[in-house]
Design a protein around this motif. Structure first.
Motif, short mmCIF file in Angstrom:
data_model
loop_
_atom_site.label_atom_id
_atom_site.label_comp_id
_atom_site.label_asym_id
_atom_site.label_seq_id
_atom_site.Cartn_x
_atom_site.Cartn_y
_atom_site.Cartn_z
N ILE A 20 -2.01 0.29 -12.73
CA ILE A 20 -2.29 0.27 -11.30
C ILE A 20 -3.13 1.47 -10.92
O ILE A 20 -4.11 1.37 -10.18
CB ILE A 20 -0.99 0.23 -10.48
N GLN A 21 -2.75 2.65 -11.42
CA GLN A 21 -3.54 3.85 -11.14
C GLN A 21 -4.94 3.74 -11.72
O GLN A 21 -5.90 4.24 -11.14
CB GLN A 21 -2.84 5.09 -11.69
N TYR A 67 -6.32 -1.30 -0.42
CA TYR A 67 -5.74 0.05 -0.47
C TYR A 67 -6.85 1.10 -0.47
O TYR A 67 -6.80 2.09 0.26
CB TYR A 67 -4.90 0.18 -1.74
N ALA A 122 -3.30 -7.66 -7.88
CA ALA A 122 -3.78 -6.29 -8.06
C ALA A 122 -5.17 -6.11 -7.48
O ALA A 122 -5.44 -5.14 -6.76
CB ALA A 122 -3.78 -5.92 -9.55
N SER A 168 2.44 -1.81 -15.54
CA SER A 168 2.66 -2.23 -14.17
C SER A 168 2.83 -3.74 -14.14
O SER A 168 2.51 -4.42 -15.12
CB SER A 168 1.48 -1.80 -13.29
N LEU A 195 2.51 1.66 -3.46
CA LEU A 195 1.55 2.15 -4.45
C LEU A 195 1.29 3.63 -4.25
O LEU A 195 1.25 4.41 -5.20
CB LEU A 195 0.24 1.37 -4.35
N VAL A 243 -5.37 -3.68 -4.24
CA VAL A 243 -5.95 -2.37 -4.49
C VAL A 243 -7.28 -2.20 -3.79
O VAL A 243 -7.61 -1.12 -3.30
CB VAL A 243 -6.08 -2.12 -6.01
N TYR A 285 0.84 -1.20 0.00
CA TYR A 285 0.00 0.00 0.00
C TYR A 285 0.87 1.25 0.00
O TYR A 285 0.62 2.20 -0.74
CB TYR A 285 -0.92 0.03 1.23
N SER A 305 5.53 1.32 -9.63
CA SER A 305 4.86 0.65 -10.74
C SER A 305 4.90 -0.86 -10.60
O SER A 305 4.35 -1.58 -11.43
CB SER A 305 5.52 1.04 -12.07
#
Length: 238
Positions: free
Chosen positions: A205-206, A137, A130, A123, A94, A134, A91, A99
């Motif tokens: 990832i973003q 996150y 992921a 990424s 990120l 995420v 976390y 990346s």
């Protein structure tokens, strides 16, 4: 094109081992090694590599702070290394702009692959990783208000780009997206690039984080069943 890499780890044997593996590749050159985060930042500023491989735990300036400084300056992407299989570090990495994330016991081929993938602008978190990371996150981040979520809807995207974003949010690869949408991988790559550019996102990832933070994908439904009904795609145009 040769991919230039800076390797940073406070353990000399680990650092030199990674450097040796990468330098043996015909398309990769290790331009500098560093024993701490501050030295890594200086090396990146001096050599301007495409990728920095950073240990998370280093004395003084750690890998997270180094990552933040390197990605903030732009031009170099980062892959984080750790011996600890702890989500908390992922976390933080990120959030700092990493990346990719690898454990130090990564296989030789996977290390090389990771550097190439990140250098190409993608990424490297596996889809299942992921989705799991995420979601957590985003759960730990302040939830957006309904007004903020509504204003963040990707209305600038075409319907096909919107579908592509949904698949990215599920952690799917270009090949998997191509199969799902009955498109070529080249076309999917174009759509992915358009999604990132239009939404001002750095990488996949973003894009996943964006989809969760804006409510495009509901937390707890990584398989895709949690999309908001209002976001159902309209007839697609490529």
């Amino acid at each position: 094109m040769t991919i230039r890499v800076v390797v940073a780890d406070d353990q000399e044997l680990v650092r030199s081992g990674f450097a040796m593996i990468l330098d043996a590749q015909p398309d990769i050159e290790v331009v500098a090694e560093a024993g701490d985060g501050a030295a890594a930042v200086r090396a990146v500023r001096r050599h301007r590599p495409e990728v920095a491989l950073l240990d998370i735990r280093m004395p003084g300036t750690d890998g997270i702070e180094a990552c933040r400084a390197i990605t903030g300056a732009g031009g170099c992407r980062t892959v984080m290394l750790t011996t600890f299989d702890s989500d908390a570090y992922v976390y933080e990495a990120l959030h700092a702009g990493a990346s990719g994330f690898l454990l130090k016991d990564v296989r030789r081929d996977d290390l090389v692959h990771a550097v190439r993938v990140v250098a190409a602008g993608d990424s490297l978190l596996a889809p299942s990783v992921a989705r799991r990371l995420v979601e957590e996150y985003v759960r730990r981040s302040p939830a957006p208000s309904p007004v903020a979520a509504a204003s963040a809807r990707p209305d600038v995207l075409t319907a096909r780009e919107h579908e592509t974003l949904l698949h990215l949010a599920r952690g799917r690869s270009n090949a998997e997206i191509a199969a799902a949408l009955t498109l070529s991988e080249h076309t999917v790559k174009t759509h992915v690039g358009n999604v990132l550019a239009k939404l001002g996102l750095r990488d996949r990832i973003q894009a996943v984080i964006h989809a969760y933070e804006t409510g495009l994908i509901a937390a707890g439904h990584p398989s895709g069943g949690g999309e908001r009904a209002a976001d159902s795609p309209v007839p697609a145009r490529d």
